[in-house]
Design a protein around this motif. Structure first.
Motif, PDB file in Angstrom:
ATOM      1  N   HIS A   8     -58.001  53.112 -11.879  1.00  0.00           N
ATOM      2  CA  HIS A   8     -58.886  52.974 -13.050  1.00  0.00           C
ATOM      3  C   HIS A   8     -58.711  51.602 -13.692  1.00  0.00           C
ATOM      4  N   HIS A  10     -61.194  48.228 -15.552  1.00  0.00           N
ATOM      5  CA  HIS A  10     -62.508  47.711 -15.960  1.00  0.00           C
ATOM      6  C   HIS A  10     -62.564  46.260 -15.484  1.00  0.00           C
ATOM      7  N   VAL A  35     -64.331  51.104 -13.050  1.00  0.00           N
ATOM      8  CA  VAL A  35     -65.192  52.042 -13.785  1.00  0.00           C
ATOM      9  C   VAL A  35     -66.127  51.277 -14.721  1.00  0.00           C
ATOM     10  N   HIS A  62     -69.102  54.833 -20.957  1.00  0.00           N
ATOM     11  CA  HIS A  62     -67.851  55.079 -21.683  1.00  0.00           C
ATOM     12  C   HIS A  62     -68.118  55.813 -22.997  1.00  0.00           C
ATOM     13  N   GLU A  92     -66.887  55.584 -16.132  1.00  0.00           N
ATOM     14  CA  GLU A  92     -66.037  56.411 -16.973  1.00  0.00           C
ATOM     15  C   GLU A  92     -66.904  57.204 -17.939  1.00  0.00           C
ATOM     16  N   HIS A 158     -58.147  60.234 -16.588  1.00  0.00           N
ATOM     17  CA  HIS A 158     -57.386  58.993 -16.578  1.00  0.00           C
ATOM     18  C   HIS A 158     -56.595  58.858 -17.883  1.00  0.00           C
ATOM     19  N   ASP A 206     -56.077  50.629 -16.361  1.00  0.00           N
ATOM     20  CA  ASP A 206     -57.099  50.595 -17.407  1.00  0.00           C
ATOM     21  C   ASP A 206     -57.314  49.150 -17.893  1.00  0.00           C
TER      22      ASP A 206
END
Ligand SMILES: [Zn+2]
Length: 257
Positions: A8, A10, A35, A62, A92, A158, A206
């Protein structure tokens, strides 16, 4: 040799130089599940995947932001459907815990988020793709209810945080969790690692979300997962090798990559 998958990240939120550094500086990074935040972000992740074969995009919206309009939802869903061959998962998606906690959401906006999540769960079933969830604390049982209602089992929570009853329910339902580098210094996450089956665990960053402790002031890089794996191994009383194999193959099979 150690092989790792960031379950996971970005990636589209990094700048070009940082992305290049992430792609080239550590040969043990086999794949990154990038994601998406919104439609713009979906498009960027799709482009990144064209540039770098390690990038595996996931398309979604998101939840820690205002709910999209009807028109935006329509556009997003039709874009995802027509780009389904380029995605490994829906995400996500989830529920806005932090936004809701700061009371920045009205009851209507909150219910719009729940409705949107329901639509994403249905989409994941329709497209036969797993779903990447942002659902923590009191939101997690609500999301479990929805997943059970639609018989969706390919679910990944996550950076999960929540009560032990929900943790047990998630483990029994076969859901996956992923652990960020904060496992090095957050007791709450260390307890979760202790309780959760390694067979349903992955590692993530993340990124570019920043971390503290030994990572303070550093750009979040998937190479940090090496330290997470070391800590998980200590908690599970296993070798780093064993843990890295588990988390690697878990991600590989969960995302079918
Ligand atoms: Zn995220």
């Amino acid at each position: 040799m150690l092989k790792m998958i960031d379950a996971h990240i970005h990636l589209d939120h990094y700048n070009d130089q940082e992305i290049q550094d992430i792609m080239e500086s550590d040969s043990s990074i086999e794949a990154l599940i990038s994601v998406s935040f919104d439609l713009e972000s979906c498009k960027k992740n799709k482009d990144l995947a064209k540039l770098y074969r390690k990038v595996k995009p996931s398309f979604g919206y998101h939840p820690e932001q205002m709910p999209p309009t009807e028109k935006e939802i329509e556009t997003l869903f039709s874009w995802i459907r027509s780009n389904q061959n380029d995605m490994v998962a829906v995400g996500e998606v989830g529920l806005p815990y932090y936004l809701g906690k700061d009371q920045k959401l009205t009851t209507l906006q909150r219910s719009q988020h729940i409705e949107l999540l329901e639509a994403f769960i249905t989409l994941s079933k329709e497209l036969e793709k797993p779903i990447v969830l942002h659902a923590v604390y009191e939101d997690a049982p609500i999301v479990c209810d929805l997943l059970e209602r639609y018989s969706v089992t390919g679910a990944h929570f996550h950076w999960f945080k929540g009560d032990s009853k929900t943790v047990q329910r998630m483990a029994e339902n076969g859901y996956y969790i992923s652990v960020t580098p904060d496992v090095l210094y957050e007791e709450e996450i260390q307890r979760l690692v202790q309780a959760y089956p390694l067979q349903q665990m992955m590692v993530e960053t993340d990124g570019p979300w920043p971390f503290e402790g030994p990572f303070a002031g550093k750009m979040t890089h998937p190479a940090m997962m090496r330290e997470s794996i070391k800590t998980i191994a200590k908690i599970k009383k296993l070798s780093m090798d064993e843990v890295s194999q588990y988390v690697f193959y878990n991600a590989k099979s969960f995302f079918a990559i």
